[in-house]
Design a protein around this motif. Sequence first.
Motif, PDB file in Angstrom:
ATOM      1  N   LEU A  14       3.200 -47.198  32.325  1.00 33.09           N
ATOM      2  CA  LEU A  14       2.110 -46.266  32.602  1.00 33.09           C
ATOM      3  C   LEU A  14       1.094 -46.963  33.489  1.00 33.09           C
ATOM      4  CD1 LEU A  14       0.737 -43.478  31.896  1.00 33.09           C
ATOM      5  CD2 LEU A  14      -0.445 -44.697  30.056  1.00 33.09           C
ATOM      6  N   VAL A  15       0.557 -46.236  34.477  1.00 31.27           N
ATOM      7  CA  VAL A  15      -0.517 -46.746  35.329  1.00 31.27           C
ATOM      8  C   VAL A  15      -1.758 -45.908  35.053  1.00 31.27           C
ATOM      9  CG1 VAL A  15      -1.282 -47.236  37.676  1.00 31.27           C
ATOM     10  CG2 VAL A  15       1.141 -47.453  37.095  1.00 31.27           C
ATOM     11  N   VAL A  16      -2.856 -46.581  34.713  1.00 26.69           N
ATOM     12  CA  VAL A  16      -4.080 -45.900  34.308  1.00 26.69           C
ATOM     13  C   VAL A  16      -5.214 -46.296  35.245  1.00 26.69           C
ATOM     14  CG1 VAL A  16      -5.749 -45.551  32.436  1.00 26.69           C
ATOM     15  CG2 VAL A  16      -3.330 -45.916  31.900  1.00 26.69           C
ATOM     16  N   GLY A  17      -6.026 -45.339  35.618  1.00 28.45           N
ATOM     17  CA  GLY A  17      -7.192 -45.636  36.448  1.00 28.45           C
ATOM     18  C   GLY A  17      -8.177 -44.490  36.386  1.00 28.45           C
ATOM     19  N   CYS A  18      -9.247 -44.626  37.159  1.00 27.49           N
ATOM     20  CA  CYS A  18     -10.233 -43.543  37.239  1.00 27.49           C
ATOM     21  C   CYS A  18      -9.837 -42.612  38.382  1.00 27.49           C
ATOM     22  CB  CYS A  18     -11.637 -44.110  37.420  1.00 27.49           C
ATOM     23  SG  CYS A  18     -12.934 -42.847  37.325  1.00 27.49           S
ATOM     24  N   PHE A  19     -10.149 -42.958  39.633  1.00 28.15           N
ATOM     25  CA  PHE A  19      -9.669 -42.123  40.738  1.00 28.15           C
ATOM     26  C   PHE A  19      -9.173 -42.998  41.888  1.00 28.15           C
ATOM     27  CE2 PHE A  19     -14.228 -42.623  41.370  1.00 28.15           C
ATOM     28  CZ  PHE A  19     -14.382 -42.826  42.727  1.00 28.15           C
ATOM     29  N   SER A  20      -8.553 -44.113  41.544  1.00 25.25           N
ATOM     30  CA  SER A  20      -8.016 -45.031  42.540  1.00 25.25           C
ATOM     31  C   SER A  20      -6.864 -44.384  43.324  1.00 25.25           C
ATOM     32  CB  SER A  20      -7.513 -46.301  41.852  1.00 25.25           C
ATOM     33  OG  SER A  20      -6.775 -47.102  42.748  1.00 25.25           O
ATOM     34  N   THR A  21      -6.825 -44.662  44.630  1.00 24.30           N
ATOM     35  CA  THR A  21      -5.695 -44.233  45.457  1.00 24.30           C
ATOM     36  C   THR A  21      -4.379 -44.759  44.898  1.00 24.30           C
ATOM     37  OG1 THR A  21      -6.985 -44.032  47.500  1.00 24.30           O
ATOM     38  CG2 THR A  21      -4.646 -44.507  47.744  1.00 24.30           C
ATOM     39  N   GLN A  46     -21.599 -48.779  31.906  1.00 22.52           N
ATOM     40  CA  GLN A  46     -20.725 -47.604  31.865  1.00 22.52           C
ATOM     41  C   GLN A  46     -19.328 -47.947  32.377  1.00 22.52           C
ATOM     42  OE1 GLN A  46     -23.168 -45.046  34.285  1.00 22.52           O
ATOM     43  NE2 GLN A  46     -23.985 -43.922  32.511  1.00 22.52           N
ATOM     44  N   GLU A  47     -19.261 -48.779  33.406  1.00 22.01           N
ATOM     45  CA  GLU A  47     -17.945 -49.138  33.927  1.00 22.01           C
ATOM     46  C   GLU A  47     -17.187 -50.035  32.959  1.00 22.01           C
ATOM     47  OE1 GLU A  47     -15.793 -50.026  38.112  1.00 22.01           O
ATOM     48  OE2 GLU A  47     -17.938 -50.384  37.984  1.00 22.01           O
ATOM     49  N   LEU A  56      -6.140 -50.158  36.147  1.00 24.27           N
ATOM     50  CA  LEU A  56      -6.712 -50.452  37.462  1.00 24.27           C
ATOM     51  C   LEU A  56      -8.235 -50.362  37.431  1.00 24.27           C
ATOM     52  CD1 LEU A  56      -4.259 -48.231  39.552  1.00 24.27           C
ATOM     53  CD2 LEU A  56      -4.051 -50.681  39.068  1.00 24.27           C
ATOM     54  N   GLY A  57      -8.910 -51.467  37.735  1.00 24.26           N
ATOM     55  CA  GLY A  57     -10.363 -51.456  37.857  1.00 24.26           C
ATOM     56  C   GLY A  57     -10.770 -51.152  39.287  1.00 24.26           C
ATOM     57  N   GLN A  58     -11.915 -50.474  39.471  1.00 22.94           N
ATOM     58  CA  GLN A  58     -12.373 -50.097  40.811  1.00 22.94           C
ATOM     59  C   GLN A  58     -13.729 -50.678  41.192  1.00 22.94           C
ATOM     60  OE1 GLN A  58     -10.958 -45.632  40.297  1.00 22.94           O
ATOM     61  NE2 GLN A  58     -11.618 -45.958  42.386  1.00 22.94           N
ATOM     62  N   TYR A  59     -14.515 -51.171  40.250  1.00 29.61           N
ATOM     63  CA  TYR A  59     -15.859 -51.687  40.492  1.00 29.61           C
ATOM     64  C   TYR A  59     -16.761 -50.600  41.069  1.00 29.61           C
ATOM     65  CZ  TYR A  59     -19.175 -55.562  41.040  1.00 29.61           C
ATOM     66  OH  TYR A  59     -20.256 -56.393  40.917  1.00 29.61           O
ATOM     67  N   VAL A 119      -1.740 -54.730  30.954  1.00 33.61           N
ATOM     68  CA  VAL A 119      -2.106 -55.594  32.077  1.00 33.61           C
ATOM     69  C   VAL A 119      -3.299 -54.963  32.777  1.00 33.61           C
ATOM     70  CG1 VAL A 119      -1.374 -56.567  34.287  1.00 33.61           C
ATOM     71  CG2 VAL A 119       0.247 -56.436  32.385  1.00 33.61           C
ATOM     72  N   PHE A 120      -4.355 -55.740  32.958  1.00 37.79           N
ATOM     73  CA  PHE A 120      -5.559 -55.243  33.632  1.00 37.79           C
ATOM     74  C   PHE A 120      -5.672 -55.896  34.994  1.00 37.79           C
ATOM     75  CE2 PHE A 120     -10.276 -55.611  34.358  1.00 37.79           C
ATOM     76  CZ  PHE A 120     -10.481 -54.279  34.653  1.00 37.79           C
ATOM     77  N   LYS A 121      -5.747 -55.065  36.042  1.00 36.82           N
ATOM     78  CA  LYS A 121      -5.926 -55.544  37.413  1.00 36.82           C
ATOM     79  C   LYS A 121      -7.365 -55.226  37.817  1.00 36.82           C
ATOM     80  CE  LYS A 121      -5.069 -56.819  41.668  1.00 36.82           C
ATOM     81  NZ  LYS A 121      -6.453 -56.687  42.155  1.00 36.82           N
TER      82      LYS A 121
END
Length: 473
Positions: free
Chosen positions: A318-325, A251-252, A237-240, A272-274
């Motif tokens: 697996l779901v991976v992200g930084c701090f996405s809801t 950095q992002e 999951l990308g957050q921008y 899969v990248f969203k």
Amino acid sequence: MSGTYTAPVGRSTTQIFSACTQYAAATLVAALRAGQFGPRSEHRRILVVSDTSPAPELGTPMHHRPGFEKLASEFDTVRSWNEFIRPFHPAGWSPREQDASLWERAVRREWNLRDDEPVEIACESIQANPAQALAVIFGDSPVHVYADGLMSYGPTRNKLDQVLGTRIRRLLHLDLVPGLRPLLLTEFGVESEVVPTDVFLKVLDELTEPTDVPRPTTTGTGTGTDGPDAPAPALLLGQYLSTLGILTPRQEEELHARMVRGAVALGHTRVVFKPHPSAPAQWARSLEQEAERLGAELTVLDTPVLAETLFATLRPALVVGCFSTALLTAASFYGLPVARVGTGPLLERLAPYQNSNRIPLTIVDALLPDLEDRSAVTGWSLPDAEAVRGGPSGLVSTVGYAMQPQIRADLRPVAERYLARHRDDLRRYFKRRRLTVLGLPGGAPAQLGFIPRNATVRRIARRARTLKRAAAG
């Protein structure tokens, strides 16, 4: 103050619902279907959509995205706030108090509301526009606040006008962290009300049909399998975050590369990248190169669909992200394995301390496993409600007090007790200077508290360091 909806006495009311994201609109629809805004037959319902991104003209408006028509069916009319206030930007514009009545007449005329027609407002983020703009325009209307993410667990990010605070009837929120109660707006006695999870999941199910999920366009040297026997992919999951000034674009981009490397290291050959809808296209290309180098298959979803709609259709391993809801939505609502990446450096870098992203970041960091810790990821499970109340709840309340000590002064005893019991765990979530300024456990001793603010001491220390370096040279 009651947290249950009570219909105004007498005439039917026009309910104005403001939403800036599709996730927010889905939350509203779930609340409506659960009966949390009364019978539809007794109200006229207007959905006001806003795009608060830095360049809304470059993106796809929410009301033109796939699946929106299923959300819109719950409303009598859909209006665009961007179009109505153009050329102003919805995130930066609110009418002056003395002009509020003029704008109310303009809105009523444009949206076909009678001059004496009672209005209720339901909006996100009452501390910011466009929610505040609507609250100013309809200055006598009751307000219902709803939360579409983890920020509801944090304190109100700035002091609200007392009159506005007394107009807020309740806070509706999704139960993303069972056992954790929102801090938002509690300084006004506003009670929280949970939007039923099962109803929300049914709304998400309707937003994406199985045929709507893009077929993988693979890259790399993986198996190339794309059938019923294909392994479930890892969903990134990308957050921008660079648009918020939290990270630089470089950095992002590296953060996304770490997601790919971490997923592959855990054995996931399909990824899969969203991306965030506003993220630059070159980030996807750099990820493709990284996946190819690692021998993994990468699919980039370039259609503007909600990440949450992919949980049921893709059933990611697996779901991976930084701090996405969405990480908590995946874990709490779908029971999916999740992992975080990059939260540690962000906790240190995020400024000022009052930044409202601190609570989502803290929750994700405290509850979810680190992607680069194999044993943590494979052995993780979501804590139950009792465990959350006994642990993370105290952490969130303490961080909330440190963020807004004037607004939530009542939390000081909680913060003092928590910090006294967890002295060894302070550095990750609390800056020593912040604790010192607030006189909390873990800060500098009281007799030394003057030093960081004493210009003479700082000048002498700098001079001593200069002399030491000169002598060493």
